[in-house]
Design a protein around this motif. Structure first.
Motif, PDB file in Angstrom:
ATOM      1  N   ALA A  22      -3.177  19.540   4.545  1.00  0.00           N
ATOM      2  CA  ALA A  22      -4.467  20.198   4.731  1.00  0.00           C
ATOM      3  C   ALA A  22      -5.598  19.172   4.794  1.00  0.00           C
ATOM      4  N   TYR A  23      -5.399  18.057   4.095  1.00  0.00           N
ATOM      5  CA  TYR A  23      -6.370  16.959   4.103  1.00  0.00           C
ATOM      6  C   TYR A  23      -5.592  15.653   4.263  1.00  0.00           C
ATOM      7  N   THR A  24      -6.070  14.790   5.140  1.00  0.00           N
ATOM      8  CA  THR A  24      -5.491  13.459   5.258  1.00  0.00           C
ATOM      9  C   THR A  24      -6.580  12.439   4.977  1.00  0.00           C
ATOM     10  N   VAL A  25      -6.303  11.534   4.044  1.00  0.00           N
ATOM     11  CA  VAL A  25      -7.279  10.530   3.623  1.00  0.00           C
ATOM     12  C   VAL A  25      -6.876   9.172   4.189  1.00  0.00           C
ATOM     13  N   LEU A  26      -7.785   8.550   4.935  1.00  0.00           N
ATOM     14  CA  LEU A  26      -7.618   7.176   5.415  1.00  0.00           C
ATOM     15  C   LEU A  26      -8.657   6.308   4.712  1.00  0.00           C
ATOM     16  N   THR A  27      -8.244   5.097   4.345  1.00  0.00           N
ATOM     17  CA  THR A  27      -9.127   4.274   3.526  1.00  0.00           C
ATOM     18  C   THR A  27      -9.541   2.962   4.181  1.00  0.00           C
ATOM     19  N   SER A  28      -9.028   2.676   5.378  1.00  0.00           N
ATOM     20  CA  SER A  28      -9.360   1.393   6.003  1.00  0.00           C
ATOM     21  C   SER A  28      -9.184   1.449   7.515  1.00  0.00           C
ATOM     22  N   LYS A  29      -9.859   0.535   8.187  1.00  0.00           N
ATOM     23  CA  LYS A  29      -9.717   0.367   9.637  1.00  0.00           C
ATOM     24  C   LYS A  29      -8.270   0.014   9.991  1.00  0.00           C
ATOM     25  N   THR A  30      -7.656  -0.857   9.198  1.00  0.00           N
ATOM     26  CA  THR A  30      -6.265  -1.247   9.454  1.00  0.00           C
ATOM     27  C   THR A  30      -5.347  -0.044   9.403  1.00  0.00           C
ATOM     28  N   GLY A  31      -5.534   0.811   8.406  1.00  0.00           N
ATOM     29  CA  GLY A  31      -4.711   2.004   8.288  1.00  0.00           C
ATOM     30  C   GLY A  31      -4.864   2.930   9.477  1.00  0.00           C
ATOM     31  N   VAL A  32      -6.089   3.073   9.961  1.00  0.00           N
ATOM     32  CA  VAL A  32      -6.342   3.906  11.140  1.00  0.00           C
ATOM     33  C   VAL A  32      -5.583   3.363  12.344  1.00  0.00           C
ATOM     34  N   GLU A  33      -5.661   2.066  12.560  1.00  0.00           N
ATOM     35  CA  GLU A  33      -5.018   1.470  13.733  1.00  0.00           C
ATOM     36  C   GLU A  33      -3.495   1.584  13.667  1.00  0.00           C
ATOM     37  N   LEU A  34      -2.933   1.429  12.470  1.00  0.00           N
ATOM     38  CA  LEU A  34      -1.478   1.562  12.330  1.00  0.00           C
ATOM     39  C   LEU A  34      -1.039   3.016  12.523  1.00  0.00           C
ATOM     40  N   ALA A  35      -1.834   3.954  12.022  1.00  0.00           N
ATOM     41  CA  ALA A  35      -1.521   5.371  12.221  1.00  0.00           C
ATOM     42  C   ALA A  35      -1.579   5.726  13.708  1.00  0.00           C
ATOM     43  N   ARG A  36      -2.583   5.196  14.387  1.00  0.00           N
ATOM     44  CA  ARG A  36      -2.697   5.419  15.847  1.00  0.00           C
ATOM     45  C   ARG A  36      -1.487   4.860  16.579  1.00  0.00           C
ATOM     46  N   ASP A  37      -1.110   3.634  16.236  1.00  0.00           N
ATOM     47  CA  ASP A  37       0.023   2.994  16.914  1.00  0.00           C
ATOM     48  C   ASP A  37       1.324   3.772  16.697  1.00  0.00           C
ATOM     49  N   ALA A  38       1.397   4.484  15.558  1.00  0.00           N
ATOM     50  CA  ALA A  38       2.598   5.268  15.255  1.00  0.00           C
ATOM     51  C   ALA A  38       2.566   6.647  15.903  1.00  0.00           C
ATOM     52  N   GLY A  39       1.458   6.967  16.609  1.00  0.00           N
ATOM     53  CA  GLY A  39       1.348   8.255  17.279  1.00  0.00           C
ATOM     54  C   GLY A  39       0.968   9.402  16.372  1.00  0.00           C
ATOM     55  N   TRP A  40       0.348   9.101  15.252  1.00  0.00           N
ATOM     56  CA  TRP A  40      -0.028  10.133  14.272  1.00  0.00           C
ATOM     57  C   TRP A  40      -1.046  11.114  14.859  1.00  0.00           C
ATOM     58  N   THR A  41      -0.809  12.408  14.600  1.00  0.00           N
ATOM     59  CA  THR A  41      -1.736  13.467  14.993  1.00  0.00           C
ATOM     60  C   THR A  41      -2.004  14.352  13.783  1.00  0.00           C
ATOM     61  N   PRO A  42      -3.219  14.339  13.243  1.00  0.00           N
ATOM     62  CA  PRO A  42      -3.506  15.127  12.038  1.00  0.00           C
ATOM     63  C   PRO A  42      -3.519  16.617  12.324  1.00  0.00           C
TER      64      PRO A  42
END
Length: 239
Positions: free
Chosen positions: A49-69
């Motif tokens: 229901a909630y996804t917490v991201l804490t850094s730019k690096t984490g965002v980029e790795l999630a994107r590269d993995a194809g993450w869709t919230p």
């Protein structure tokens, strides 16, 4: 002669940005990266229901993995929020206080019974996960990357030990610990701590301040805004 100010950001655009910021403030930058990123290859859950991201690096790795919230996306800090938007994600929430405790305060009244995904490094504070658990959330943590100390790190520790450091900007507890470990490896830890205590030391947030002080490093400034530019400005102003 311009004062020398050290900082410890990863050796990418963050170090380049910090160098420019410190130089524009009239000080001599000493970039000594104390953190390097080792991706784990894991992907954030998509059913929270909630996804917490804490850094730019984490965002980029999630994107590269194809993450869709699936639902709300929460960012700690404007840098994380900006990274989410620039990578095509929406940002539903940015806590007023850019910290784990600030995020808990933001969500604690609404997460009871909800699944909360926390996607971050292996050195994330337990304040966040424990606080959300205490608020009644079902918390799942995904470690997106590990933060390790580069082998070459330590130039700033030598500079501090030799009395050549005027200021230091610590952006996390881990940068403090890695600075001291690098000083240890070079046999200059006591002198490096003494050198820091003769300099102006700034930290982002009270947890980093507490870590530094627990190792005998006095902290002179903690800016209200948890951003590197504010930290550098506070250190240079004190100088």
């Amino acid at each position: 002669m311009a004062e020398t100010v050290a900082f410890f950001r990863p050796n990418d655009e963050r170090a380049a940005e910090a160098t420019e910021i410190v130089r524009e403030m009239g000080s001599e930058p000493l970039s000594d990266p104390m953190l390097a990123v080792e991706p784990t290859g894991d992907t954030p859950r998509e059913d929270a229901a909630y996804t917490v991201l804490t850094s730019k690096t984490g965002v980029e790795l999630a994107r590269d993995a194809g993450w869709t919230p699936a639902s709300e996306v929460v960012a700690i800090g404007t840098a994380t929020a900006d990274a989410l938007r620039s990578n095509g994600y929406r940002v539903d929430r940015v806590p007023e206080e850019y910290s784990s405790s600030g995020l808990v305060e933001e969500l604690e009244d609404e997460v009871a019974g909800e699944r909360v995904e926390v996607a971050r490094s292996d050195h994330g504070s337990a304040v966040l996960t424990d606080g959300l658990n205490d608020a009644g959330a079902y918390v799942h943590e995904t470690v997106l990357y590990r933060l390790v100390r580069p082998e070459e790190a330590g130039e700033s520790a030598v500079a501090a030990a030799e009395g050549r450091l005027d200021g230091a900007c610590f952006t996390s507890s881990l940068t403090v610990e890695h600075f001291l470990a690098a000083a240890d490896e070079r046999g200059v830890r006591s002198a490096a701590v003494e050198g820091l205590n003769d300099a102006v030391v700034g930290t982002i947030g009270d947890p980093t301040r507490e870590t530094a002080e627990s190792y005998g490093v006095g902290v002179d400034v903690v800016p209200a805004d948890a951003e590197f530019a504010a930290l550098a400005a506070a250190v240079v102003e004190r100088l």
